[in-house]
Design an enzyme around this catalytic site. Sequence first.
Site, PDB file in Angstrom:
ATOM      1  N   CYS A   1       0.807  -1.235   0.000  1.00 53.37           N
ATOM      2  CA  CYS A   1       0.000   0.000   0.000  1.00 53.37           C
ATOM      3  C   CYS A   1       0.837   1.280   0.000  1.00 53.37           C
ATOM      4  O   CYS A   1       0.850   2.001  -0.996  1.00 53.37           O
ATOM      5  CB  CYS A   1      -0.923  -0.001   1.211  1.00 53.37           C
ATOM      6  SG  CYS A   1      -2.169  -1.286   1.101  1.00 53.37           S
TER       7      CYS A   1
HETATM    8  N1  LIG Z   1      -2.595  -6.113   1.718  1.00 53.72           N
HETATM    9  C1  LIG Z   1      -3.075  -5.034   2.283  1.00 53.72           C
HETATM   10  O1  LIG Z   1      -2.762  -4.733   3.421  1.00 53.72           O
HETATM   11  C2  LIG Z   1      -4.057  -4.124   1.545  1.00 53.72           C
HETATM   12  C3  LIG Z   1      -4.756  -3.162   2.291  1.00 53.72           C
HETATM   13  C4  LIG Z   1      -5.668  -2.353   1.640  1.00 53.72           C
HETATM   14  C5  LIG Z   1      -5.841  -2.465   0.257  1.00 53.72           C
HETATM   15  N2  LIG Z   1      -5.130  -3.383  -0.459  1.00 53.72           N
HETATM   16  C6  LIG Z   1      -5.381  -3.466  -1.894  1.00 53.72           C
HETATM   17  O2  LIG Z   1      -6.207  -4.611  -2.141  1.00 53.72           O
HETATM   18  C7  LIG Z   1      -5.865  -5.194  -3.396  1.00 53.72           C
HETATM   19  C8  LIG Z   1      -5.524  -6.658  -3.209  1.00 53.72           C
HETATM   20  O3  LIG Z   1      -4.364  -6.733  -2.415  1.00 53.72           O
HETATM   21  P1  LIG Z   1      -3.974  -8.043  -1.612  1.00 53.72           P
HETATM   22  O4  LIG Z   1      -2.936  -7.612  -0.641  1.00 53.72           O
HETATM   23  O5  LIG Z   1      -5.180  -8.749  -1.128  1.00 53.72           O
HETATM   24  O6  LIG Z   1      -3.304  -8.906  -2.791  1.00 53.72           O
HETATM   25  P2  LIG Z   1      -2.899 -10.464  -2.728  1.00 53.72           P
HETATM   26  O7  LIG Z   1      -1.799 -10.623  -3.702  1.00 53.72           O
HETATM   27  O8  LIG Z   1      -2.706 -10.879  -1.317  1.00 53.72           O
HETATM   28  O9  LIG Z   1      -4.193 -11.212  -3.253  1.00 53.72           O
HETATM   29  C9  LIG Z   1      -4.665 -11.077  -4.528  1.00 53.72           C
HETATM   30  C10 LIG Z   1      -5.254 -12.407  -4.959  1.00 53.72           C
HETATM   31  O10 LIG Z   1      -5.865 -12.198  -6.222  1.00 53.72           O
HETATM   32  C11 LIG Z   1      -5.615 -13.322  -7.022  1.00 53.72           C
HETATM   33  N3  LIG Z   1      -5.796 -12.912  -8.399  1.00 53.72           N
HETATM   34  C12 LIG Z   1      -4.954 -12.220  -9.213  1.00 53.72           C
HETATM   35  N4  LIG Z   1      -5.526 -12.000 -10.401  1.00 53.72           N
HETATM   36  C13 LIG Z   1      -6.754 -12.549 -10.348  1.00 53.72           C
HETATM   37  C14 LIG Z   1      -7.824 -12.642 -11.266  1.00 53.72           C
HETATM   38  N5  LIG Z   1      -7.738 -12.076 -12.467  1.00 53.72           N
HETATM   39  N6  LIG Z   1      -8.926 -13.300 -10.891  1.00 53.72           N
HETATM   40  C15 LIG Z   1      -9.017 -13.866  -9.676  1.00 53.72           C
HETATM   41  N7  LIG Z   1      -8.043 -13.800  -8.743  1.00 53.72           N
HETATM   42  C16 LIG Z   1      -6.924 -13.137  -9.080  1.00 53.72           C
HETATM   43  C17 LIG Z   1      -4.216 -13.751  -6.660  1.00 53.72           C
HETATM   44  O11 LIG Z   1      -3.991 -15.103  -6.984  1.00 53.72           O
HETATM   45  C18 LIG Z   1      -4.221 -13.506  -5.143  1.00 53.72           C
HETATM   46  O12 LIG Z   1      -4.617 -14.647  -4.429  1.00 53.72           O
HETATM   47  C19 LIG Z   1      -4.742  -4.350  -3.955  1.00 53.72           C
HETATM   48  O13 LIG Z   1      -5.270  -3.372  -4.795  1.00 53.72           O
HETATM   49  C20 LIG Z   1      -4.163  -3.691  -2.724  1.00 53.72           C
HETATM   50  O14 LIG Z   1      -3.541  -2.469  -3.035  1.00 53.72           O
HETATM   51  C21 LIG Z   1      -4.253  -4.227   0.173  1.00 53.72           C
END
Ligand SMILES: NC(=O)c1ccc[n+]([C@@H]2O[C@H](COP(=O)([O-])OP(=O)(O)OC[C@H]3O[C@@H](n4cnc5c(N)ncnc54)[C@H](O)[C@@H]3O)[C@@H](O)[C@H]2O)c1
Length: 451
Positions: free
Chosen positions: A277
């Site tokens: 983030c």
């Molecule tokens: N990790 C954090 O602390 C956090 C906090 C707030 C916001 N975010 C935002 O949330 C979003 C997701 O982040 P995250 O940390 O959960 O990512 P992550 O990498 O932990 O999880 C993403 C998941 O999506 C899957 N994926 C990728 N492409 C896909 C598709 N086309 N169809 C289905 N599944 C798919 C991946 O296999 C993975 O399991 C990002 O935009 C991030 O900036 C993250």
Amino acid sequence: MAAEMFKDRLQAKIDDRSAVVGLVGLGYVGLPLAVEFGKAGFKVVGYDVSERVTTLLMQGRSHIQDVSSSDIAALVRSGHFVATTDETALAEADAISIAVPTPLGKTRDPDMTYVISAAETIRRQAHPGLLVVLESTTYPGTTREVLLPLAESVGLTVGEDFFLAFSPERVDPGNPVYHTKNTPKIVGGITPACTELASALYGACIDAIVPVSSTETAELVKLLENTFRSVNIGLVNEMAIVCDKLGVDVWEVIEAAATKPFGFMKFTPGPGIGGHCIPLDPHYLAWKMRSLNYKTRFIDLASEVNSQMPDFVVEKVAHGLNEDRKPVNGSRVLVVGVAYKRDIDDVRESPALDVMRLLEERGAEVDFHDPHVPVLRENGREKRSVELTDDVIRSADAVVIVTDHKSIDFQRLMNHAGLIVDTRNATSKLVPTRARVVTLTSGARSAVVTS
Ligand SMILES: NC(=O)c1ccc[n+]([C@@H]2O[C@H](COP(=O)([O-])OP(=O)(O)OC[C@H]3O[C@@H](n4cnc5c(N)ncnc54)[C@H](O)[C@@H]3O)[C@@H](O)[C@H]2O)c1
């Protein structure tokens, strides 16, 4: 069916929990959300492209530290949660949340491929009456510009037989107090009906909903929050450099400033910023504003200061070794903590990776210890966490504390290390024994040799 009927029907399904909730992406954001929806009584269909992830989940095993395996197992057993790589399972969903990655490309431009791919998946499974909510952090305008056209391309009309909103995830991994459920949730829809339905859905499992007037507002709320952090961390990191030059202890300055009961908010300096983030999100806004011919100076400056911190730390290591008449080249350096922050296992964008790379580039032999990260995989290379034994500590020419996990025995480091470079002030309250401790702003704080 008249527009009102689609809305009322979904509202009724949310109210009686017969709505099926789909999730696209079951990572740090998607999985906790899936669990909350499941616990609220909805049937949740989790779709992820990773077979490893869906297989683990269907075995009742969580791959996310903050989500317990017992919760997953219970939801799978009760039929409230299925994880699958088969996108057609989403066809039965009444509402779908998207939580896929939004990385930046090499030139710091938004990489929308995951969001577009998720949107295409949903388009193939879409039906009249569907509610879609984007959770992934992104630039203002994404929901309207990227997701809306895909729905319209299959003949759905937003606000009538299709509902679209943005609701930023605010999860703070490792936070013992605030989780998905008790963190207020911002919701902004394309139309008032979209906001209403998305608020109703999230309101079923999250304690407080904060509706805002548009998807762009909701997108910008998230970017303001993370830009605020980035800029303030940049400020205290610069203050650390200032204090170093002035010979003042930055931690003492911050602690004293934090006694002011108003008008000051405490941020702490460190080896740099990490995670999915803070290092990335502000650049979404910077990119968007570049396209409007505006330069976001605070964002750029904070990023510049924060990204220089690993070099600053490595200079501290080099200086500390120099005082021991040792070159970096050939020295053994033990990096303690490689996750990007305390008590989590996430190494994405972790400053520890930069610190290790910079030290290796100078010829140091670098090992690491992290109780939360057994293996580091980067650029096809694999490094294993070493055990924190007295011998391992003693054999290091320098120990660099990058992440101050609570479970690490820092006193043990004090007792056996020769030189500690402490980037987190983890050792300030410990008994000075063997180690000479170098902080971000001090030369050598303690040098009491007992053995
Ligand atoms: N990790 C954090 O602390 C956090 C906090 C707030 C916001 N975010 C935002 O949330 C979003 C997701 O982040 P995250 O940390 O959960 O990512 P992550 O990498 O932990 O999880 C993403 C998941 O999506 C899957 N994926 C990728 N492409 C896909 C598709 N086309 N169809 C289905 N599944 C798919 C991946 O296999 C993975 O399991 C990002 O935009 C991030 O900036 C993250």
